[in-house]
Scaffold this active site. Sequence first.
Site, PDB file in Angstrom:
ATOM      1  N   LEU A  38       0.815  -1.210  -0.148  1.00 43.93           N
ATOM      2  CA  LEU A  38       0.208  -0.046  -0.092  1.00 43.93           C
ATOM      3  C   LEU A  38       0.872   1.311  -0.021  1.00 43.93           C
ATOM      4  O   LEU A  38       1.892   1.321   0.846  1.00 43.93           O
ATOM      5  CB  LEU A  38      -0.781   0.179   1.336  1.00 43.93           C
ATOM      6  CG  LEU A  38      -1.810  -1.312   1.461  1.00 43.93           C
ATOM      7  CD1 LEU A  38      -2.527  -1.048   2.590  1.00 43.93           C
ATOM      8  CD2 LEU A  38      -2.595  -1.744   0.289  1.00 43.93           C
ATOM      9  N   CYS A  39       0.610   2.157  -1.062  1.00 41.85           N
ATOM     10  CA  CYS A  39       1.374   3.449  -1.105  1.00 41.85           C
ATOM     11  C   CYS A  39       2.939   2.823  -1.207  1.00 41.85           C
ATOM     12  O   CYS A  39       3.033   2.209  -2.149  1.00 41.85           O
ATOM     13  CB  CYS A  39       1.354   4.278   0.148  1.00 41.85           C
ATOM     14  SG  CYS A  39       1.604   5.824  -0.117  1.00 41.85           S
ATOM     15  N   THR A  40       3.843   3.472  -0.326  1.00 40.06           N
ATOM     16  CA  THR A  40       5.133   3.224  -0.605  1.00 40.06           C
ATOM     17  C   THR A  40       5.734   2.045  -0.059  1.00 40.06           C
ATOM     18  O   THR A  40       6.855   1.889   0.177  1.00 40.06           O
ATOM     19  CB  THR A  40       5.940   4.461  -0.120  1.00 40.06           C
ATOM     20  OG1 THR A  40       5.737   4.642   1.188  1.00 40.06           O
ATOM     21  CG2 THR A  40       5.763   5.546  -0.854  1.00 40.06           C
ATOM     22  N   ALA A  52      -0.769   2.787  -5.318  1.00 39.61           N
ATOM     23  CA  ALA A  52      -0.325   4.054  -5.410  1.00 39.61           C
ATOM     24  C   ALA A  52      -0.259   4.870  -4.041  1.00 39.61           C
ATOM     25  O   ALA A  52       0.165   4.383  -3.365  1.00 39.61           O
ATOM     26  CB  ALA A  52      -0.644   4.949  -6.628  1.00 39.61           C
TER      27      ALA A  52
END
Length: 361
Positions: free
Chosen positions: A114-116, A167
């Site tokens: 999730l995300c980074t 992203a």
Amino acid sequence: MPQGSSHRPHRVAVIVDEGTNPFEVGVATELFGLPRPELGLPGPLYEVTLCTPVPETRMNHGFFVLTGVPGLEAVDEADTLVVPGRPDNVVPRGAAVLDAIRRTHARGARVMSLCTGSFALAEAGLLDGLRATTHWMWADAFRDLHPRVRLEPDVLFVDEGRILTAAGSAAALDLGLYVIRRDHGAEVANAVSRRLVFAAHRDGGQRQFVERPLPAVPDESLGPLLAWAQERLGEPLTVAGLAARAAVSPATLHRRFRTQLGTTPLAWLTGERVALACRLIERGEERLDVVAARSGLGTAANLRARVRRETGLSPSAYRRRFGPAAGEPRGLPNGSRHPGGRDDHPAARDDRAVAGEAVRA
């Protein structure tokens, strides 16, 4: 999970590392950890466990300290491993965290960032040669650190079978709902999205969220027009008709759709009609001509073509997988795998084939 299923819930482990962003942890627990009594199912869809590399783990900016949760050995029982992001992405992850990610993937479980969190997956070597995404602000740093990964910075998420990457933080919701749809069908995913008060599918990619100057006169919201059209999908709607309803020219309508949704009016309308057709099939309607008429797709032939293009499955295959008579849990039950350590089910391959197109701007 169909009524009467004796299968255990799909087990999800969430690695909470030092400095992890609380939002993504909350997304994972909200999507996979809450009971869903409104679905009327005999048991939970998923079973969630948080796990940490140390007994006391400070969250991002020291907002709070997480204690009293299992250690990283919990990943060994997981069917899906979730790796949230953290802000210090250029700082190497601890060896214990990377080992937990590697061994989870090696035994064939699903891994999603999730995300980074994609930085951790790349550092563990899982993404070499594969497509992946991360938050647009970190795209350049990701390319510098992990040049062997095929970064796609303009999408909300990427599905590479057993490895999925989201992203930005809110895109974690998009990916989570997509996974629920793959596992349990559109009807369940739509119910979860309604409870979240979040769109079950957002058109376009994160390109639309990259910083850029605001227009001098911002376009008006498309919300009322979209709501009006969704109530009339079975009617002969056209782009010209939508433009007339919004009291703008077709060219202006196209521009607003591109700006606000990252897609065209016709593509949005077709996607909504296919989604309605899928819901009708899931609810038990077997007459394709009826489904085509009620969803606005016109003919059974057009319905077959559109459903296959959007979902990777024919209407009959979609009914077998997600219809009310399905005898097994929807999707691959409880993270089960096919020979070779890959998710090689034909329907799963079809899902992956359309995932990149579905979320691309």
